[in-house]
Scaffold this motif. Sequence first.
Motif, PDB file in Angstrom:
ATOM      1  N   ARG A 142      14.017  -4.014   0.045  1.00  0.00           N
ATOM      2  CA  ARG A 142      15.362  -4.006  -0.126  1.00  0.00           C
ATOM      3  C   ARG A 142      15.612  -3.158  -1.435  1.00  0.00           C
ATOM      4  O   ARG A 142      16.894  -3.194  -1.984  1.00  0.00           O
ATOM      5  N   GLY A 143      14.877  -2.535  -2.115  1.00  0.00           N
ATOM      6  CA  GLY A 143      14.773  -1.400  -3.230  1.00  0.00           C
ATOM      7  C   GLY A 143      14.923  -2.193  -4.393  1.00  0.00           C
ATOM      8  O   GLY A 143      15.053  -1.706  -5.412  1.00  0.00           O
ATOM      9  N   ASN A 144      14.373  -3.509  -4.410  1.00  0.00           N
ATOM     10  CA  ASN A 144      14.573  -4.278  -5.838  1.00  0.00           C
ATOM     11  C   ASN A 144      12.996  -3.955  -6.443  1.00  0.00           C
ATOM     12  O   ASN A 144      11.926  -4.103  -5.545  1.00  0.00           O
ATOM     13  N   GLU A 145      12.866  -3.530  -7.702  1.00  0.00           N
ATOM     14  CA  GLU A 145      11.628  -3.419  -8.437  1.00  0.00           C
ATOM     15  C   GLU A 145      11.165  -4.974  -8.853  1.00  0.00           C
ATOM     16  O   GLU A 145      11.738  -5.830  -9.467  1.00  0.00           O
ATOM     17  N   ILE A 146       9.681  -5.148  -8.686  1.00  0.00           N
ATOM     18  CA  ILE A 146       9.451  -6.435  -8.902  1.00  0.00           C
ATOM     19  C   ILE A 146       8.400  -6.259  -9.993  1.00  0.00           C
ATOM     20  O   ILE A 146       7.545  -5.614 -10.243  1.00  0.00           O
ATOM     21  N   ARG A 147       8.785  -7.250 -11.106  1.00  0.00           N
ATOM     22  CA  ARG A 147       7.957  -7.341 -12.315  1.00  0.00           C
ATOM     23  C   ARG A 147       6.406  -7.543 -12.068  1.00  0.00           C
ATOM     24  O   ARG A 147       6.158  -8.508 -11.528  1.00  0.00           O
ATOM     25  N   PRO A 148       5.615  -6.665 -12.294  1.00  0.00           N
ATOM     26  CA  PRO A 148       3.985  -7.132 -12.192  1.00  0.00           C
ATOM     27  C   PRO A 148       3.664  -8.137 -13.221  1.00  0.00           C
ATOM     28  O   PRO A 148       4.353  -8.446 -14.210  1.00  0.00           O
ATOM     29  N   ARG A 149       2.595  -8.759 -12.974  1.00  0.00           N
ATOM     30  CA  ARG A 149       2.079  -9.952 -13.647  1.00  0.00           C
ATOM     31  C   ARG A 149       1.625  -9.341 -15.055  1.00  0.00           C
ATOM     32  O   ARG A 149       0.941  -8.188 -15.085  1.00  0.00           O
ATOM     33  N   GLN A 150       1.757 -10.064 -16.077  1.00  0.00           N
ATOM     34  CA  GLN A 150       1.123  -9.747 -17.267  1.00  0.00           C
ATOM     35  C   GLN A 150      -0.261 -10.022 -17.558  1.00  0.00           C
ATOM     36  O   GLN A 150      -0.592 -11.184 -17.196  1.00  0.00           O
ATOM     37  N   THR A 151      -0.982  -9.128 -18.114  1.00  0.00           N
ATOM     38  CA  THR A 151      -2.370  -9.667 -18.410  1.00  0.00           C
ATOM     39  C   THR A 151      -2.742  -8.974 -19.486  1.00  0.00           C
ATOM     40  O   THR A 151      -2.186  -7.871 -20.271  1.00  0.00           O
ATOM     41  N   GLU A 152      -3.794  -9.564 -20.159  1.00  0.00           N
ATOM     42  CA  GLU A 152      -4.594  -9.182 -21.479  1.00  0.00           C
ATOM     43  C   GLU A 152      -5.104  -7.871 -21.114  1.00  0.00           C
ATOM     44  O   GLU A 152      -5.757  -7.798 -20.129  1.00  0.00           O
ATOM     45  N   LYS A 153      -5.125  -6.824 -22.242  1.00  0.00           N
ATOM     46  CA  LYS A 153      -5.636  -5.673 -22.185  1.00  0.00           C
ATOM     47  C   LYS A 153      -6.725  -5.464 -23.381  1.00  0.00           C
ATOM     48  O   LYS A 153      -6.413  -5.041 -24.313  1.00  0.00           O
TER      49      LYS A 153
END
Length: 364
Positions: A142-153
């Motif tokens: 539907r064109g919605n941006e989905i926030r990615p999961r946060q991970t340690e870098k």
Amino acid sequence: MAIRHKTFKRLFSGGMAVLSAAALLAGTGPQVLAAENNQPPAILLNAENADRSGGVPETIPDPAGGADEVLVSREAESIAWTVAVPQAGIYSIRVEYYPLEGRGADFERTLLIDGALPREEGERMLLPRVWGDEKETVVDSRGNEIRPRQTEKPMWRTADLTDPLGYVQGPLTFDLTAGTHTFTLQADSETMALRRMMLIPYTAPADYTAEDFAPVSGFYQRLQGEDVPIRSSGTIYPTSDKGDPTVDPFSHEVQLLNAIGGYQWKDVGEWIEWEITVPESGMYNFGIVAKQNEKRGALSYRRLYVNGEVPYAQAENIPFAYADYYRMYNIPAPDGTAAGIWLEKGVNHIRLEVSLGAAGAAIR
């Protein structure tokens, strides 16, 4: 103390929508190193000169793949160094560390000098882990941006030892006499690798000046605030501000991840760091588009670091006045104009960190 800490650290809750920079000024280079300014050089405390009187300190191969062995600062243990300080003076202490597997919390460390706590702010100081998006943002059907999961870098980071409550502005400083001193770093929480500690002769940032900078033109770059590679907490992430048409980009139909920060970016010491690439070294105009809509009638503050350093005194506490819309903020120079920042040719790192501003000194 705990109540006061909670009250004063929640000073800003506005989303950071855009960073923008334009190259308008160029000129002389950045400040010289302390060792070139009639001050003693930094003193390095590393694996080679760690105190072995209580046993050989634990070392491991560089977890990032480097060639050197590095120290392990293990929870509930200590590492000590006994070194000669050649010249009396005021020193700050900087650590270079790498997160090892643990509970995911920030690292807490206490510093002792000659077996005693040199100042009360030196207890349980915080060194953050580094976080970021696990993958690229995805768009649904539907064109919605989905926030990615946060991970340690995990990465090597260099950080000054600072007041965990934020009352002391900038790095903690220590008045050292000439002669032999023992420095002990106690690990109160979490285990990390430690490449070195550095004793650095401290000079407070000078006031901003733009004298003798020759004008240049032909460069403009706009960074979206949400396009940030790293930050100090997994709870700071891109958000969608769907109800404010002053945000960019804006849509009332679909969800766009168009801002970062907000209420999640409020605690003293929390930071967000961007990267910007410029074609030549010089002074650049710098502006921040933000909305500070939580502290009506009050100021919020951020500290600016450029490539790991506060460039001048006015960058210690950048004020953000209340606004219920996104607007441009500049760093105020002493003469009331907008201050620029010095950037080196190539990639530069720009970090904004939560600070208490004038409130810190008032409540000490």
